[in-house]
Design a protein around this motif. Sequence first.
Motif, mmCIF file in Angstrom:
data_model
loop_
_atom_site.group_PDB
_atom_site.id
_atom_site.type_symbol
_atom_site.label_atom_id
_atom_site.label_comp_id
_atom_site.label_asym_id
_atom_site.label_seq_id
_atom_site.Cartn_x
_atom_site.Cartn_y
_atom_site.Cartn_z
ATOM 1 N N GLU A 1 30.368 21.202 45.498
ATOM 2 C CA GLU A 1 30.486 20.411 46.722
ATOM 3 C C GLU A 1 30.469 21.331 47.932
ATOM 4 O O GLU A 1 31.188 22.322 47.978
ATOM 5 C CB GLU A 1 31.791 19.605 46.709
ATOM 6 N N HIS A 2 29.629 20.997 48.906
ATOM 7 C CA HIS A 2 29.577 21.754 50.157
ATOM 8 C C HIS A 2 30.449 21.046 51.181
ATOM 9 O O HIS A 2 30.488 19.821 51.240
ATOM 10 C CB HIS A 2 28.139 21.804 50.692
ATOM 11 N N ASP A 3 31.133 21.838 52.020
ATOM 12 C CA ASP A 3 31.875 21.208 53.097
ATOM 13 C C ASP A 3 30.867 20.698 54.137
ATOM 14 O O ASP A 3 29.701 21.073 54.102
ATOM 15 C CB ASP A 3 32.919 22.160 53.689
ATOM 16 N N GLU B 1 28.699 23.344 55.821
ATOM 17 C CA GLU B 1 27.694 23.908 54.917
ATOM 18 C C GLU B 1 26.554 22.930 54.687
ATOM 19 O O GLU B 1 25.390 23.319 54.652
ATOM 20 C CB GLU B 1 28.328 24.262 53.564
#
Length: 137
Positions: free
Chosen positions: A55-57, A60
Motif C-alpha cells: 500500500e502506498h500512502d 506516494e
Amino acid sequence: MLLNAATFPIVRLSYDQGLAGTADEAFAAFEALLDRGTPFVIIGQGANGDVDEHEHDPGEQRRLALWSKKHKPRLREFVKALIYVEPSRAKRIGMRAFQIMSEKFWGYPMLVAASEAEALEMANGLLKSASPSRAIG
C-alpha cells in the motif's frame, strides 16, 4: 520491489526483495530502462501472489501517478508487457480486475503466466513481434 536488467530485454521484477532504495532511485532505474530506446518485457514474481499487496500512502500514490502520466508515451512504446508469474490458477483468475487497472495506469499490458517457462515463452513472443533480433532463447 527490485528491478534487475541483467538479462535485458527481459527485466526481472521481484516483489519479495524489498525496495531497491529510495523512490527517486526506483524512478531513475525505470527511466534508465526507457532511455535504452529498446523494447523490453518485465517478468514479475513474489509478494505471495499479491502484486498490489504494498500500500502506498496518498503522497506516494500521487507521485507515482504523476510519474506514470509523464512517461506514459515511452512506457507504451518500450514496455511490451509486465508478465506476472502466478502458479495458482485461482489467484490468476482473481487478478483479472487488477490487470485491467494496471494497464490503464501504466499504459502497457499486464499478463499472467502459470510458470517461469510460460512467462519466458510469452516474453520472447512479444519481443520477437517487436524486433526479431531481441528475443532471448
